[in-house]
Design a protein around this motif. Structure first.
Motif, PDB file in Angstrom:
ATOM      1  N   ARG A  84     -50.973  59.059 -45.502  1.00 29.05           N
ATOM      2  CA  ARG A  84     -49.893  59.279 -46.479  1.00 29.05           C
ATOM      3  C   ARG A  84     -48.539  58.912 -45.907  1.00 29.05           C
ATOM      4  O   ARG A  84     -47.727  58.285 -46.552  1.00 29.05           O
ATOM      5  N   LYS A  85     -48.292  59.381 -44.679  1.00 28.13           N
ATOM      6  CA  LYS A  85     -47.010  59.032 -44.052  1.00 28.13           C
ATOM      7  C   LYS A  85     -47.186  58.959 -42.540  1.00 28.13           C
ATOM      8  O   LYS A  85     -47.942  59.746 -41.956  1.00 28.13           O
ATOM      9  N   PRO A  86     -46.495  58.004 -41.930  1.00 30.12           N
ATOM     10  CA  PRO A  86     -46.605  57.899 -40.466  1.00 30.12           C
ATOM     11  C   PRO A  86     -45.860  59.046 -39.785  1.00 30.12           C
ATOM     12  O   PRO A  86     -44.890  59.565 -40.323  1.00 30.12           O
ATOM     13  N   MET A  87     -46.385  59.455 -38.629  1.00 31.59           N
ATOM     14  CA  MET A  87     -45.725  60.504 -37.850  1.00 31.59           C
ATOM     15  C   MET A  87     -45.424  59.947 -36.460  1.00 31.59           C
ATOM     16  O   MET A  87     -46.013  58.954 -36.049  1.00 31.59           O
ATOM     17  N   TRP A  88     -44.530  60.597 -35.776  1.00 29.30           N
ATOM     18  CA  TRP A  88     -44.163  60.102 -34.445  1.00 29.30           C
ATOM     19  C   TRP A  88     -45.337  60.232 -33.473  1.00 29.30           C
ATOM     20  O   TRP A  88     -45.965  61.287 -33.374  1.00 29.30           O
ATOM     21  N   LYS A  89     -45.598  59.145 -32.795  1.00 31.17           N
ATOM     22  CA  LYS A  89     -46.587  59.115 -31.712  1.00 31.17           C
ATOM     23  C   LYS A  89     -45.829  58.808 -30.424  1.00 31.17           C
ATOM     24  O   LYS A  89     -44.864  58.031 -30.439  1.00 31.17           O
ATOM     25  N   VAL A  90     -46.285  59.396 -29.342  1.00 30.00           N
ATOM     26  CA  VAL A  90     -45.662  59.068 -28.059  1.00 30.00           C
ATOM     27  C   VAL A  90     -46.690  58.413 -27.149  1.00 30.00           C
ATOM     28  O   VAL A  90     -47.881  58.715 -27.223  1.00 30.00           O
ATOM     29  N   PRO A  91     -46.232  57.496 -26.307  1.00 28.77           N
ATOM     30  CA  PRO A  91     -47.175  56.838 -25.392  1.00 28.77           C
ATOM     31  C   PRO A  91     -47.459  57.711 -24.181  1.00 28.77           C
ATOM     32  O   PRO A  91     -46.670  58.595 -23.845  1.00 28.77           O
ATOM     33  N   PHE A 109     -29.546  61.274 -27.488  1.00 28.79           N
ATOM     34  CA  PHE A 109     -30.793  61.502 -26.748  1.00 28.79           C
ATOM     35  C   PHE A 109     -32.004  61.163 -27.623  1.00 28.79           C
ATOM     36  O   PHE A 109     -32.912  60.435 -27.212  1.00 28.79           O
ATOM     37  N   TRP A 110     -31.998  61.683 -28.860  1.00 31.08           N
ATOM     38  CA  TRP A 110     -33.147  61.467 -29.748  1.00 31.08           C
ATOM     39  C   TRP A 110     -33.228  60.032 -30.249  1.00 31.08           C
ATOM     40  O   TRP A 110     -34.308  59.464 -30.340  1.00 31.08           O
ATOM     41  N   ARG A 111     -32.073  59.453 -30.566  1.00 28.89           N
ATOM     42  CA  ARG A 111     -32.119  58.065 -31.056  1.00 28.89           C
ATOM     43  C   ARG A 111     -32.592  57.112 -29.947  1.00 28.89           C
ATOM     44  O   ARG A 111     -33.276  56.136 -30.213  1.00 28.89           O
ATOM     45  N   THR A 112     -32.247  57.432 -28.707  1.00 28.60           N
ATOM     46  CA  THR A 112     -32.715  56.598 -27.581  1.00 28.60           C
ATOM     47  C   THR A 112     -34.231  56.670 -27.462  1.00 28.60           C
ATOM     48  O   THR A 112     -34.911  55.653 -27.309  1.00 28.60           O
ATOM     49  N   ASN A 113     -34.768  57.899 -27.526  1.00 25.53           N
ATOM     50  CA  ASN A 113     -36.220  58.072 -27.464  1.00 25.53           C
ATOM     51  C   ASN A 113     -36.913  57.343 -28.609  1.00 25.53           C
ATOM     52  O   ASN A 113     -37.929  56.686 -28.425  1.00 25.53           O
ATOM     53  N   GLU A 114     -36.339  57.471 -29.800  1.00 20.66           N
ATOM     54  CA  GLU A 114     -36.916  56.789 -30.968  1.00 20.66           C
ATOM     55  C   GLU A 114     -36.906  55.280 -30.790  1.00 20.66           C
ATOM     56  O   GLU A 114     -37.890  54.597 -31.089  1.00 20.66           O
ATOM     57  N   MET A 115     -35.783  54.773 -30.268  1.00 19.26           N
ATOM     58  CA  MET A 115     -35.661  53.322 -30.085  1.00 19.26           C
ATOM     59  C   MET A 115     -36.697  52.809 -29.077  1.00 19.26           C
ATOM     60  O   MET A 115     -37.335  51.762 -29.289  1.00 19.26           O
ATOM     61  N   LEU A 116     -36.879  53.563 -27.995  1.00 19.57           N
ATOM     62  CA  LEU A 116     -37.871  53.162 -26.985  1.00 19.57           C
ATOM     63  C   LEU A 116     -39.267  53.080 -27.607  1.00 19.57           C
ATOM     64  O   LEU A 116     -40.023  52.136 -27.368  1.00 19.57           O
ATOM     65  N   ILE A 117     -39.607  54.093 -28.420  1.00 16.96           N
ATOM     66  CA  ILE A 117     -40.937  54.130 -29.050  1.00 16.96           C
ATOM     67  C   ILE A 117     -41.071  53.025 -30.097  1.00 16.96           C
ATOM     68  O   ILE A 117     -42.110  52.363 -30.193  1.00 16.96           O
ATOM     69  N   ARG A 118     -40.003  52.808 -30.867  1.00 18.94           N
ATOM     70  CA  ARG A 118     -40.036  51.740 -31.885  1.00 18.94           C
ATOM     71  C   ARG A 118     -40.292  50.382 -31.240  1.00 18.94           C
ATOM     72  O   ARG A 118     -41.079  49.578 -31.736  1.00 18.94           O
ATOM     73  N   LEU A 119     -39.637  50.170 -30.110  1.00 17.12           N
ATOM     74  CA  LEU A 119     -39.803  48.880 -29.412  1.00 17.12           C
ATOM     75  C   LEU A 119     -41.178  48.784 -28.766  1.00 17.12           C
ATOM     76  O   LEU A 119     -41.859  47.761 -28.871  1.00 17.12           O
ATOM     77  N   GLN A 120     -41.593  49.854 -28.085  1.00 18.64           N
ATOM     78  CA  GLN A 120     -42.866  49.820 -27.364  1.00 18.64           C
ATOM     79  C   GLN A 120     -44.053  49.636 -28.307  1.00 18.64           C
ATOM     80  O   GLN A 120     -44.996  48.915 -27.994  1.00 18.64           O
ATOM     81  N   PHE A 121     -44.009  50.300 -29.468  1.00 18.65           N
ATOM     82  CA  PHE A 121     -45.130  50.240 -30.407  1.00 18.65           C
ATOM     83  C   PHE A 121     -44.929  49.239 -31.545  1.00 18.65           C
ATOM     84  O   PHE A 121     -45.853  49.019 -32.336  1.00 18.65           O
ATOM     85  N   GLY A 122     -43.737  48.684 -31.658  1.00 15.61           N
ATOM     86  CA  GLY A 122     -43.470  47.759 -32.773  1.00 15.61           C
ATOM     87  C   GLY A 122     -43.605  48.452 -34.119  1.00 15.61           C
ATOM     88  O   GLY A 122     -44.218  47.922 -35.054  1.00 15.61           O
ATOM     89  N   LEU A 123     -43.027  49.647 -34.231  1.00 18.55           N
ATOM     90  CA  LEU A 123     -43.215  50.464 -35.441  1.00 18.55           C
ATOM     91  C   LEU A 123     -42.655  49.806 -36.700  1.00 18.55           C
ATOM     92  O   LEU A 123     -43.247  49.904 -37.769  1.00 18.55           O
TER      93      LEU A 123
END
Length: 498
Positions: A213-220, A265-279
């Protein structure tokens, strides 16, 4: 003092550590477990192939019983079973467990000596026939956990799909990889189990589809492929970036004057995950910011996003409208052919066995659990709950919760009045609604403040929280050192003896 008869419901992580805690103090403990084996979510009949812990082993063990050094960094379900069996044997818990024994009713017997009457249904060795028994206890510890009742949606067309040879199951029933080998599998959900099974399907099934239904945050497991997640997420420092209802001075400063810093802090973490996973390119960017989610963050299986990008996992953002004879029809009108449909749709939090009068007091009209410190209800005597404080450190929050309940049973806690406890309970749920715009997991999840919560419990027990938990910057910045809690507990015990 007469040894109190204690009943523990459930032999998962919470039940085992609670039993061990009370046995050590000389209580007579009986554990009822409806499965054939111990372990709760790790019990063999409930685990799917390839399941591993979300935490590294060193942050997911009990404070006085480290996992063997030979275990992999992310222990498998089998490793967890072996570890928990070893723990149960080592501390004399195993012989206290009655397996294949389901608790069907827990009701209060009044009179001169009020006690709990626990009705059980016992299966014979083959699991065929059952008999009913009733037992009386002075205190009941509910450790059945928030992951014990699978949630399965009721959808039309189910009978036709099954009649044509299709299989439908919850992720807890999928415990043999051959079920999907060479088959067309549709997995529903976006939590840990759904993504794990879709990834396995990409490797062994004929076709693997994920409907969510909706994507959720995943961490590597490793941020940028280099830094272990435990240094990013499993520290006291990282927890400080989440707001909390009762913050210390430094945290208050951080979440008022320091708000731009928290935002960055949070936007940096989000950006790292967006880039790493190609969200962004695969349409899996969650709508909610990371700091607005509480219990829905989970670890991405290795290769999951790689398979989504390559099409090995067909990921479709919608829901299933109905079953059709050879598969499913989605809400967007699309039809998917399927041999097996697996629901990774989570669990229902319930207390089906508890007398209605008490059940209604704990679970409100919205289905939320109302418990003081997530452990007791002010109006329900001689009963405690362990595991209704689920977190990334479930073994730690359960362990410290069991210590707290032991002190409660022994009369060593200075608790506020029932009305003050009620105010606390209401404030907790109201804060969740304000902070997260909803009450996650029926108010049984404390992921964003689990270490602060354990500090609170230690303070209730009379431990100065400077006794040894957060001394020095290294302990704040490094992953939680569980052995410190063992030391703290020993100091508490010696204080009691003085």
């Amino acid at each position: 003092m007469e040894t109190k008869q204690i009943c523990v419901i459930g032999a998962g992580i919470s039940g085992l550590v609670t039993t061990k805690t009370f046995l050590e103090e000389g209580y007579n403990v009986t554990v009822f477990e409806k499965q054939k084996g111990l372990g709760g979510v790790w019990e063999q009949s409930r685990t799917y192939p390839g399941l591993t812990t979300q935490n590294t082993g060193d942050t997911y063990s009990f404070s006085d019983y480290p996992m063997p050094a030979s275990y992999p960094e992310w222990p498998t379900a089998e490793d967890m079973r072996n570890y928990l069996n070893s723990y149960a044997q080592n501390f004399g818990v195993l012989e206290r467990i009655r397996f294949q024994t389901e608790v069907t009713n827990v009701s209060r017997k009044t009179g001169e000596q009020p006690r709990w009457v626990v009705t059980i249904r016992v299966k014979d060795g083959n699991g065929d026939e059952t008999r009913e028994e009733k037992h009386e206890f002075d205190f009941v510890l509910v450790c059945n956990g928030t992951f014990s009742i699978p949630k399965l949606p009721s959808l039309p067309g189910r009978e036709e799909f099954v009649a044509s040879g299709g299989q439908i199951m919850h992720s807890t029933e999928f415990n043999d990889a051959s079920i999907i080998e060479g088959k067309r599998v549709v997995v529903v959900g976006f939590g840990k189990s759904a993504c794990d099974i879709a990834t396995l399907g990409a490797n062994i099934a004929k076709k693997s589809s994920l409907v969510f239904r909706k994507p959720m945050w995943k961490v590597p497991r490793f941020f940028l492929g280099l830094v272990n997640l435990k240094y990013i997420l499993l520290t006291r420092f990282s927890e400080a970036w989440f707001p909390y209802r009762q913050m210390g001075r430094v945290e208050k400063l951080l979440h008022t004057l320091g708000k731009p810093l928290v935002w960055a802090f949070w936007r940096t973490n989000e950006m790292l995950i967006r880039l790493q996973f190609g969200l962004d390119s695969c349409g899996m960017l969650p709508e909610q910011p990371m700091n607005q989610v509480n219990c829905t963050i989970s670890i991405a299986p290795p290769d999951f996003f790689k398979y989504v990008h390559s099409g090995k996992i067909q990921a479709i953002k919608t829901s299933i409208a109905k079953f059709i004879p050879d598969g499913v029809e989605l809400a967007n009108g699309q039809q998917l052919q399927a041999d097996v449909v697996i629901f990774g749709t989570g669990f229902t939090q319930e207390l089906p066995f508890l007398e209605e009068e008490y059940r209604r007091q704990i679970i409100d009209e919205d289905g939320n659990f109302n418990l003081y410190r997530y452990l007791i209800h002010p109006n329900i005597p001689q009963m405690g709950f362990v595991g209704y404080n689920s977190s990334f450190y479930s073994q730690l929050t359960s362990e410290v919760g069991a210590w707290w309940l032991l002190e409660y049973v022994k009369g060593n806690l200075l608790l506020p009045s029932p009305s003050a406890m009620y105010q606390e309970m209401v404030a907790d749920i109201d804060w969740m609604k304000t902070q997260y715009h909803s009450v996650v997991a029926r108010a049984t999840c404390i992921t964003s403040f689990s270490l602060r919560y354990t500090e609170q419990l230690m303070e209730d027990m009379g431990a100065n929280n400077q006794l040894g938990v957060w001394k020095g910057i290294s302990q704040i910045m490094m992953p939680v050192d569980l052995s410190l809690y063992h030391k703290l507990r020993q100091e508490l015990k010696s204080q009691r003896l003085k």
